[in-house]
Motif scaffolding. Structure first.
Motif: not given
Ligand code: SF4
Length: 697
Positions: A410-432
């Motif tokens: 249900e990625s529509g909700k996942v995207v909406a969640g990660f786009q919350r302005e009050d959420l601080f997100t750190v991603v360890l990754e190889h690529f964008l």
């Protein structure tokens, strides 16, 4: 690189003489191949399968043969990045490690001061390594008292089912499939996702074995088998009960094996007798003769083996279905022979040989019992407010070894969640990736060529080492080192946060399994008998198979959440069942950005049967709208016999931003969980399809 941060991997020294080091494939694949990495002048010049490793046999799959292309990819993230644009737009500027880590630690400290459970780690099998997976990372979140993550997204329904039935995730030794006379490949496109098993199955085929594929999709593997049974998604448990019915009716049971080694047989027998072939045919959408013939083949051929994979457990009744299939070789006594039995996962064989507690240090929780968040419901959970039932609102997510925006349901909700302005997100990754695009900070992680690791497997029974072959590219750091640096800035002073990667590798093994020997040889074979359950001895409390499992009772067929049977009104509006197996050249969402592989795949596809297309006026190659009440996904349709009537196959898992309209197939999946193991139900999904009037063919 900032002088405060140095890589911990034992990077190889530049040398003009080619040097070969032992590697292990890090990906979420049962084969866990042993690799030989050849390096010259500090650069990888060749990656090949190790010819001496029993199951790798010198061959890697197409995807990982190109691993150097992935490591040297021009789009690799090689410096820490800080977001400067709106969330999700992927607009970042490079910053120093010191700036990134100090800022991240400051943000985490301030959230933790209110409630550490507002911080959530999110990780899975982007690497299967014991060190770069959960070692220092787990210590970090345990010390912090962060929310715990329930890691369910792939295998927990099947895992719980095996544990309930056999006591652990154990099965046949994969090498023995080469000597089977009948191989039932159940819910597995082995050519795409279990290649080295397929080599063994082919060996058996050349020696006269019959191969039968059970799968709603006519996969590349089904093409090469003697028979394909295209049942409806989520009906595998009914088919297993029907096979039991026939085994009982025709006397194809090994009553001595049952009497000695199976608990709960009488109740199971009674239940199975309620499933004659005609009833099974009606539920599964196949013919009664297919049920009868499959039972005859299975009941009368010896040795008979089943290779089950995780696809079939991604439905509401996935756990029950795996329990039922796992009981079949116990009823025929197939376990008596080395080339008989069943394999879903071998990972439980490693339990006595690895030291998870020493690596992850749950003692750092110091008596606290943080709440648990299920990774498969991240869409809903990121959007929840604080409440007494839920606990604090999630304020920070640290993502490593995963790409939830692309792979969670249900990625529509996942995207909406990660786009919350009050959420601080750190991603360890190889690529964008799609998830990295949503981050406040992206931290560059090393690839498998650049760090040390130790690997177990869920498809064979050898433990492997992965030596660093080259220095970390750019400013990339191993996950272990990133969490060490963060721990230091958080003020965590326990000595375990200073353990080097080599120390961790030694801690990963129990004392009687020698790290030095592993390092010298590249892998170690566990001492597992060729026919491990010939005389019972399953890892249950009494050594018997549990048909009637404590606390669960007998297994049964459990219909899908979304099906004609359980939700007729929904099925009237969305009459097509959709499954979303991986495209052949991708591995979950890994490799989608490797152009040579993406070029082979072309673009996101929906496979559809000609009859279903004709009923909707859809032409081959048209762009279509695939939709249900959760969302709409646009892709191109391929009319071919890989789809059976009534079922469409949405091949995944494309990065959303590389899809036609910035979405992927998970726009349509839901977050309801399986009957066991709290796993997602990706293949339990009804949709409708229309030609897209906005798009030309
Ligand atoms: S993805 Fe699987 S088959 Fe391919 S190299 Fe890795 S372990 Fe081997």
């Amino acid at each position: 690189m900032n002088s405060a941060v140095t890589p911990s991997a034992d990077a190889s020294v530049s040398n003009s003489t080619p040097k070969t080091v032992h590697g292990a494939c890090p990906h979420d694949c049962p084969d866990t191949c042993a690799m030989r990495i050849t390096v010259q002048d500090g650069r990888v010049i060749k990656i090949q399968g190790d010819p001496d490793h029993a199951t790798t046999q010198g061959a890697l799959c197409t995807k990982v043969s190109r691993y150097a292309e992935r490591s040297y990819h021009p789009e690799r993230v090689l410096t820490p990045l800080k977001r400067v644009g709106p969330k999700g737009k992927g607009q970042f500027v490079p910053v120093s490690w010191d700036e990134a880590l100090s800022d991240i630690a400051g943000r985490l400290k301030s959230i933790a001061a209110r409630d550490p459970e507002a911080i959530l780690p999110y990780s899975y099998a982007g690497t299967m390594g014991l060190l770069q997976g959960e070692s220092i990372a787990a210590r970090f979140f345990n010390k912090l008292g962060a929310s715990q993550l329930l890691r369910t997204i792939c295998a927990s329904a099947g895992g719980a089912a095996l544990a309930a039935t056999y006591g652990h995730k154990v099965g046949m030794r994969v090498e023995q499939f080469a000597f089977s006379q009948l191989i039932v490949i159940w819910g597995s496109n082995s050519i795409a996702s279990n290649l080295h098993f397929w080599t063994l199955a082919n060996q058996a085929k050349r020696q006269g074995a019959k191969l039968i594929c059970i799968d709603p999709r006519k996969t590349e593997t089904a093409d090469k088998c003697h028979q394909h049974i295209a049942l409806l998604p989520g009906t595998d448990g009914a088919l297993a009960l029907g096979l039991m019915h026939e085994l009982i009716s025709h006397g194809w049971l090994d009553q001595d094996y049952i009497d000695r080694h199976v608990d709960g047989w009488d109740g199971l027998r009674e239940r199975a007798l309620q499933w004659p072939p005609e009833r099974v045919a009606e539920v599964c959408g196949i013919s009664a003769d297919e049920v009868r013939q499959l039972a005859r083949d299975y009941g009368t051929t010896k040795p008979a083996a089943i290779r089950l994979n995780y696809g079939m457990q991604r439905v509401r009744g996935g756990g029950n279905a795996v329990r039922l299939v796992a009981l079949l070789p116990c009823l025929t006594g197939a376990w008596r022979e080395a080339a008989g039995g069943m394999l879903l996962s071998s990972s439980g064989f490693f339990a006595p040989y690895k030291n998870t507690a020493k690596l992850e240090r749950p003692d750092l929780l110091a008596g606290r019992t943080p709440r648990t968040i299920n990774m498969s419901t991240i869409g809903d959970d990121l959007l929840r407010e604080a409440s007494p039932e839920f606990g604090p609102k999630i304020e920070a997510v640290i993502v490593y070894n995963s790409n939830p925006v692309a792979v969670a349901p249900e990625s529509g909700k996942v995207v909406a969640g990660f786009q919350r302005e009050d959420l601080f997100t750190v991603v360890l990754e190889h690529f964008l990736t799609d998830t990295a695009d949503q981050a406040d900070y992206v931290l560059p992680a090393t690839t498998q060529l650049e760090h040390l690791d130790v690997h177990t497997s869920y498809g064979h029974t050898t433990m492997l080492i992965n030596e660093p072959a080259i220095r970390p590219q750019g400013q990339a750091l191993p996950n272990t080192q990133i969490f060490r640096e963060l721990a230091a800035r958080m003020g965590f002073t326990e000595p375990c946060f200073a353990d080097s990667d080599e120390t961790l590798a030694r801690q990963a093994l129990v004392d009687d399994l020698s790290f030095d020997e592993l390092r010298a040889t590249g892998w170690l074979q566990l001492p597992i008998a060729d026919a491990p359950f010939a005389n019972g001895g399953f890892p249950t409390p009494n050594g018997k198979v549990q048909a009637d499992a404590p606390g669960l009772g007998l297994p049964d067929y459990v219909p899908n959440y979304e099906s004609r049977q359980s939700s007729p009104e929904l099925a009237r509006r969305y009459p097509l069942a959709m499954i979303s197996p991986p495209a052949r050249n991708f591995l979950n969402s890994s490799f989608v950005n490797v152009k040579s592989l993406r070029d082979i795949e072309g673009e996101p596809l929906l496979e559809m049967h000609g009859d279903d297309a004709a009923a909707r006026g859809i032409q081959d190659g048209q762009v279509v709208r695939v939709f249900n009440e959760r969302g709409t996904y646009r892709c191109r349709v391929a009319l071919n016999p890989r789809a059976r009537p009534g079922v469409v196959n949405g091949l995944g898992v494309w990065w959303r931003k590389l899809g036609l309209d910035g979405s992927n197939v998970n726009e349509l999946t839901h977050q309801r969980l399986t009957d066991m193991g709290e796993a997602p139900t990706f293949y339990d999904c009804l949709v409708e399809v229309q030609a897209d009037s906005l798009r030309a063919a």
